[in-house]
Motif scaffolding. Structure first.
Motif, short mmCIF file in Angstrom:
data_model
loop_
_atom_site.label_atom_id
_atom_site.label_comp_id
_atom_site.label_asym_id
_atom_site.label_seq_id
_atom_site.Cartn_x
_atom_site.Cartn_y
_atom_site.Cartn_z
N ASP A 273 -9.54 -5.44 -0.34
CA ASP A 273 -10.70 -4.60 -0.04
C ASP A 273 -12.00 -5.36 -0.26
OD1 ASP A 273 -9.06 -2.49 0.63
OD2 ASP A 273 -9.18 -1.53 -1.35
N MET B 160 -4.36 -5.29 -3.56
CA MET B 160 -5.05 -4.46 -2.56
C MET B 160 -6.54 -4.36 -2.87
SD MET B 160 -2.59 -4.10 -0.60
CE MET B 160 -3.65 -3.36 0.64
N ALA C 72 0.69 7.74 3.68
CA ALA C 72 0.76 6.48 4.42
C ALA C 72 1.02 6.72 5.91
CB ALA C 72 1.87 5.60 3.84
N ARG D 111 0.83 -1.21 0.00
CA ARG D 111 0.00 0.00 0.00
C ARG D 111 0.87 1.25 0.00
NH1 ARG D 111 -5.34 0.41 0.70
NH2 ARG D 111 -5.56 -1.67 1.61
N HIS E 242 0.93 4.36 -2.76
CA HIS E 242 0.83 5.78 -2.40
C HIS E 242 1.97 6.58 -3.02
CE1 HIS E 242 -2.58 5.33 0.10
NE2 HIS E 242 -1.98 4.79 1.16
N ARG F 46 -1.80 -3.00 -7.00
CA ARG F 46 -3.18 -2.49 -7.06
C ARG F 46 -4.19 -3.64 -7.09
NH1 ARG F 46 -1.99 2.16 -11.62
NH2 ARG F 46 -1.70 3.94 -10.18
#
Length: 295
Positions: free
Chosen positions: A78, A74, A27, A9, A13, A71
């Motif tokens: 989610d 993650m 972050a 993550r 960012h 991406r």
């Protein structure tokens, strides 16, 4: 190779920011800490991921590839969080139900229509099964819950009684058995029966009891619903053994006579089978509560 989700993550960012400093801020890390974690990630992967200069950062080709995968990872994380968050609510989820014929054709459609109308995020897979397959399905986890009628050998399962029904004999007006207050199963076997389709729980149940008498069940026609059976009986095609709840409902619009069956097995206790009630998702427990309150 072990990937830390926090590092992935952080990398996203930084890759989406004009500088490492701004990526670190997103972050909630200091630039030094963020830089150290990126260097550790590069060391683990054995390749450089980005260049830093006065104009900001630039991803290397391996960095671009990692960004695509990071991406995707993650996003799946989610999705996973969202799905398991929904399990704590009775407003969404998927329920699989194995049920006997009476449940599938008589009372479950009404119960489920009200339940689902209030929960747009809930889906249901309802399958008609024989009692032994219902028990097996709940035991091996193939279904969330099972609905049966009558006695059941369900060691290791929770049996939740929710209503009582009876099997009765339905005959047309003027039939020789119409004037009786009670009949034994054997008395009905001299006449042609209107029965449910092959594979239905009730037909299998009746055949077992007929075989115990050493007799044969003479079937004139097999149908897929109690309504169709009652219409055939009303028309004088034959007689039928059906749940009292179905006979009562269809007698409102059809000329039928019901006769009590003088058999112990005619009393049918309806039950829900589950492996462990408290371990079920909220949406399944909510449906069970609705079912028990509706009967």
């Amino acid at each position: 190779m072990h990937f830390d989700l926090a590092d992935l993550r952080l990398f996203i960012h930084i890759a989406e920011s004009p500088s490492l400093t701004q990526g670190a801020r997103r972050a909630f890390l200091s630039p030094a800490a963020a830089s150290a974690r990126i260097k550790a990630l590069e060391g683990q992967l054995g390749t450089r991921l980005l260049y830093r200069d006065s104009r900001g950062i630039e991803l290397t080709e391996p960095g671009q590839q990692l960004l695509v995968h990071a991406r995707r990872i993650m996003r799946q994380v989610d999705y996973l969080k969202a799905e398991f968050t929904q399990l704590g609510s009775d407003e969404s989820g998927h329920i699989r139900i194995f049920a006997n014929t009476t449940a599938v054709t008589e009372f479950l459609p009404e119960v489920l229509s009200g339940f689902l109308a209030q929960r747009a995020g809930v889906t249901v897979d309802l399958q008609e099964k024989l009692s032994r397959d219902i028990v097996r399905g709940v035991l091996d986890g193939s279904t969330d819950m099972g609905i049966i009628a009558g006695p059941v050998n369900a060691a290791g399962l929770e049996v939740l009684h929710f209503s009582t029904d009876y099997l009765v004999l339905a005959v047309p007006e003027g039939h020789p058995l119409a004037g009786k207050s009670k009949v034994k199963l054997g008395e009905t076997l001299d006449y042609q029966h209107i029965c449910l389709h092959e594979g239905s729980t009730l037909l299998t149940f009746l055949r077992d009891h007929v075989e115990q008498l050493g007799r044969e069940l003479h079937m004139r026609i097999q149908l897929s619903s109690f309504e169709a059976i009652c219409r055939m009986i009303e028309g004088g095609v034959g007689i039928g053994i059906i749940p009292e709840s179905a006979a009562r409902r269809h007698s409102r619009t059809m000329n039928l006579v019901t006769v009590q069956l003088d058999e112990e097995w005619a009393l049918r206790e309806r039950s829900v089978l589950v492996r462990e009630l408290e371990a079920l998702p909220s949406v399944v427990r909510a449906l069970i509560d609705t079912l028990r309150q509706s009967q």
